[in-house]
Write an enzyme that holds these catalytic residues in place. Structure first.
Site, PDB file in Angstrom:
ATOM      1  N   LYS A   1      36.020  41.533  29.183  1.00  0.00           N
ATOM      2  CA  LYS A   1      35.292  42.282  28.189  1.00  0.00           C
ATOM      3  C   LYS A   1      35.094  41.449  26.920  1.00  0.00           C
ATOM      4  CE  LYS A   1      37.283  46.835  29.363  1.00  0.00           C
ATOM      5  NZ  LYS A   1      36.063  47.604  29.635  1.00  0.00           N
TER       6      LYS A   1
ATOM      7  N   ARG B   1      38.413  52.980  39.052  1.00  0.00           N
ATOM      8  CA  ARG B   1      38.070  53.737  40.259  1.00  0.00           C
ATOM      9  C   ARG B   1      38.804  53.202  41.494  1.00  0.00           C
ATOM     10  NH1 ARG B   1      31.894  52.304  39.385  1.00  0.00           N
ATOM     11  NH2 ARG B   1      32.764  52.399  37.277  1.00  0.00           N
TER      12      ARG B   1
END
Length: 460
Positions: free
Chosen positions: A237, A311
């Site tokens: 990120k 996820r």
């Protein structure tokens, strides 16, 4: 008892508070004795939402307080949060409060301060708990919100997978729940995606498992995403996106907060809480884009982006939860920026294939001022998570509908549970607003607690 609330025994000497909308203000002022009514007029009090006014007697001692609710058609349910603006002292709700419990809750939720690293500075304002408000219920809701916020607010250097497990263990001990942790070789073999996501960190990944309640009671299973910090992995990120990643375990915090309420209220359910706890770090053994991972369910998963790790760990935990066919399965996760783009930070996204469950959750959320908004599990987008080398890709081939495709991926790991809901939430308040001080936010757990209570009552 929460330190901002005072039991009925402390009502003597407490300053009465009158709430007024812009429509009822004149009548409220006229009901006050002089010089308080004159003080209110002299200060041009307009009853705008969140405004307060302390009214003194002739000797200058505050004896009455006014709280503005705003326009009658736009009253803020947590407007009583503004009472913290008053001078320090004890106050009691006198008149104009249609729902005293909501007013007390708004006040109490706004009193929260995270004081682990600096001295917390409470306002000094205390509120007498009205006789008609259920004391035990109010305290358990406040405690659940506090636990959730404290966990979200704690930085990753002090909240790794082990510390998150310790928090769950402490909660289990308080309510005599069973507690276990799966890690090491057992995690690698049984939950390969949880292990793969967390293996690059020196703080080992694990699966936390808390169980409580009669084994023959209806099964309610909560799964919470426990990414204690998310660098993005090899798909790292940028700094601006990494700044708030201490809150990426917000789903786990919410699962524990809801569990606290369920156990403290003694709801007759078989509760299970599953938290995959990992740090998505970077090292030589970090999982890579293009890797194919085997999941607990047996499906092979192509990695499209290592920054979509939440996820993956949820999928393994959901597969375990689904194996025992719980009556209700709910997962919480700070999962996608796409949900925030669609709904903003204040509206968590709700996904479920169960229309009745969706309607019930939304109804309870509205009733307790803890809203959600349903987004579709749109079947047309399932083609977007197809893979040419595996059973499924965990991210979409399209730069659109990211919250939906993430939910569609998770849906592949839930087959047996008759009712499943996925909640994609932000878990953070970027600025102060009534009931939500800046920092970690508890969202949806009051709505889900209300739903569970309603279901219990319907069976009795």
């Amino acid at each position: 008892m929460d330190t901002c609330l005072v039991d009925q025994a402390g009502e003597a000497g407490a300053i009465p508070v009158y709430a007024a909308t812009t429509a009822t203000l004149d009548g409220v002022i006229e009901s006050l004795p002089s010089p308080m009514s004159e003080w209110a007029r002299a200060n041009d009090f307009k009853a705008s939402a969140g405004s307060v006014l302390a009214c003194p007697d002739a000797g200058g001692r505050v004896v009455v307080a006014l709280l503005g609710l705003g326009a009658p058609d736009a009253v803020e349910p947590f407007a009583a949060a503004a009472l913290h603006k008053l001078p320090a002292g004890s106050y009691r709700l006198q008149d104009g409060f249609d729902d005293p419990a909501t007013s007390v809750l708004g006040f109490a939720l706004s009193s929260y301060r995270f004081g682990r690293y600096t001295e917390a500075k409470p306002s000094g304002v205390k509120l007498v708990l009205p006789a008609e408000v259920d004391r035990d219920e109010m305290i358990r809701i406040i405690e659940a919100a506090t636990l959730t916020r404290d966990l979200v607010n704690t930085p990753a250097n002090d909240l790794g997978p082990d510390e998150l497990a310790a928090a769950a263990r402490t909660l289990s001990e308080r309510y005599a729940a069973s507690f276990s942790v799966i890690e090491g070789d057992a995690l690698r073999e049984g939950f390969p995606m949880i292990h793969a996501v967390g293996q690059a960190s020196p703080r080992a990944p694990r699966l936390i498992d808390l169980q409580w309640g009669p084994e023959d009671a209806p099964k309610v299973t909560l799964v919470g995403k426990g990414v204690v910090f998310d660098t993005g992995g090899l798909d790292i990120k940028p700094p601006s996106s990494m700044l708030l990643m201490k809150k990426d375990m917000g789903g786990a915090a919410h699962a524990l907060g809801l569990a606290l309420m369920v156990m403290d209220a003694g709801l007759p359910v078989r509760l299970r809480v599953l938290i995959p706890a990992v740090e998505n770090a970077i090292s030589g053994n970090a999982f890579r884009p293009g890797d194919v991972l085997r999941s607990r369910k047996g499906l092979s998963v192509e990695i499209g982006n290592t920054d979509a790790e939440g996820r993956l760990i949820l999928a393994d935990a959901l597969a375990l939860a689904d194996e025992e066919t719980p009556d209700l399965l709910i997962d919480f996760a700070t999962l996608t920026g796409a949900a925030r783009v669609a709904l903003g930070p204040e509206l968590p996204a709700l996904f479920t294939p169960d229309d009745d469950l969706a309607a019930s959750i939304l109804r309870h959320g509205e009733a307790v001022d803890d809203p959600l908004w349903r987004l579709p599990l749109w079947p047309g987008y399932r083609a977007w998570i197809k893979s040419e080398v595996a059973d499924v890709n965990h991210i979409s081939s399209q730069p659109l509908a990211g919250a939906i495709t993430a939910a569609l991926f998770l849906e592949k790991f839930v087959e047996k549970a008759p009712s499943w809901a996925h909640i994609d939430l932000f878990a953070w308040s970027s600025s102060d607003r009534p009931g939500y001080p800046k920092g970690g936010a508890a969202q949806t757990i009051r709505a889900l607690y209300s739903l569970l209570k309603d279901r219990v009552e319907a069976r009795t």
